[in-house]
Design a protein around this motif. Sequence first.
Motif, PDB file in Angstrom:
ATOM      1  N   TYR A 104      -1.736   5.040  -8.650  1.00 48.60           N
ATOM      2  CA  TYR A 104      -1.834   6.191  -7.603  1.00 48.60           C
ATOM      3  C   TYR A 104      -2.261   6.554  -7.607  1.00 48.60           C
ATOM      4  N   MET A 130      -1.481  -3.554  -9.725  1.00 47.00           N
ATOM      5  CA  MET A 130      -0.532  -3.636 -10.218  1.00 47.00           C
ATOM      6  C   MET A 130      -1.120  -4.797 -10.495  1.00 47.00           C
ATOM      7  N   THR A 184      -0.076   1.235 -13.259  1.00 40.91           N
ATOM      8  CA  THR A 184       0.422   2.177 -12.179  1.00 40.91           C
ATOM      9  C   THR A 184      -1.035   3.364 -12.028  1.00 40.91           C
ATOM     10  N   THR A 227       9.060  -0.621 -14.028  1.00 43.73           N
ATOM     11  CA  THR A 227       7.924  -0.613 -13.269  1.00 43.73           C
ATOM     12  C   THR A 227       7.340  -2.211 -13.057  1.00 43.73           C
ATOM     13  N   TYR A 229       8.393  -4.708  -9.360  1.00 44.15           N
ATOM     14  CA  TYR A 229       7.236  -5.249  -9.388  1.00 44.15           C
ATOM     15  C   TYR A 229       7.452  -6.565  -9.507  1.00 44.15           C
ATOM     16  N   ILE A 232       7.192   1.029  -6.960  1.00 44.32           N
ATOM     17  CA  ILE A 232       7.070   1.194  -8.870  1.00 44.32           C
ATOM     18  C   ILE A 232       8.145   2.381  -8.311  1.00 44.32           C
TER      19      ILE A 232
END
Length: 473
Positions: free
Chosen positions: A356, A346, A352, A49, A53, A391
């Motif tokens: 979300y 982020m 995360t 992840t 990013y 992600i």
Amino acid sequence: MLKIFNTLTRKKEKLIPLVNGKIKIYVCGVTVYDLCHLGHARTFLAFDTIIRYLHHCGYQVNYVRNITDIDDKIIKRAHENNETTKKLTNRMIKEMHLDFDALNILRPNYEPKVTDHIDIIIKFIHLLIQKKHAYIAPNGDIMFSVKTMRNYGILSKKKISDIHNVSKNPNIKNPSIDFVLWKISKPGEPYWLSPWGAGRPGWHIECSAINHSIFGNQLDIHGGGSDLIFPHHDNEIAQSVCAYNMPCAKVWIHSGMLLLNHEKMSKSSNNFLTIRDILKRYDPETIRYFLMSAHYRNQLKYDDNSLNSARASLKRLYIALRDTKTNTEIKLSSEDYFVSKFISKMNDDFNTPEAYSVLFDIAHKLNDLKIKRHSLTPKIAATLKYLANTIGLLYQNPEIFLKKIALKNNKKFNIKKIERLIKRREDARKNNQWELSDRIRNKLTIMGITLEDSSTGTTRWHFNNTIHVTKNN
């Protein structure tokens, strides 16, 4: 501006690369003597992840993740299997790639094996001996002299006086703290020739030597699981500083442990679930969603309810995307409300769970627009898919994903009971009882029910691939 929590300083810091626009990152990889477990997946999904990013931010990333293909556990397992260590490790590397590929974990730019770097490890050890930071023990092993390192334990914040029982070897000058750099092999064990005799590298030296050979004296980010902070990463720092008078990394990143039965998932304690076993029960994207549902630095507890909840959450996102055209030609700007909000989450140490929440805000908006057949629907759908892809989520066709989930989730259910729960949740929302509303939604989620909310309330709910319209719609 992206900020990252640096384990070394215990604070969030702005990411300022050593070379503008480029990031050098090294992550400690797997010791390949058996199938990978879900704890491995948690660690490497966290860094996957992060890598994704960093790419999104426009950095040119050189990502290295090593493979430990020689150590005591590997030798023991190969002996039990009546096979060579090379045959065992080559087979386990293939299995690791199968599992990681299934979870959509990007492969690193380079994946160096320890046994391919013996020469550079020997040279590194020789330098430490020359500088009097290492010595030859009576049994022939080469040991690192911890007391020659100023500020040893700078990463873990441990003091030498507090460190005990790392080794009980009576041949070592400081048996409670010194650690092995080169281990003399016993008869029948694999070995490589060195100036000090036939042997093999210690665990800690491999990363320092490989790291230096690829990146030079310093890299931007060094990472791994939080269980590696001490002694592994403390020892890496000691070796690098003593050899080259430079710390090996500017920023240290560590992922939190996955807990099973309230303990760290670990093969050494026989407390683990393999990735392979979990993939038989849950689709890969659900596993990925679950493993990043807590902040990467926090511990995460494994249980079936959490996996079921993750699956239901993904369903909600895919249902929002279903029946939309995500036009790839739509231009999205960092100034767009949802894009800006997602980036801000982020940029705060790769948060995360908060990212979300932005995805669900977009899904909620998208559901409203779909009902109204609004002209903005394609752009909002494109935004949802684009940000989720950043992600590693929502990369499948919604219909295909939802059909696969339907096949896995074929429980019987009581429609009247579900409708009553939905009604109770609606009443709770109208009365601003948000905690009660969330509890009811979580209960429905665990049952495998996915709700479609709009500005007027819950309009439809789903079980498997069946759509039900609520009575008030």
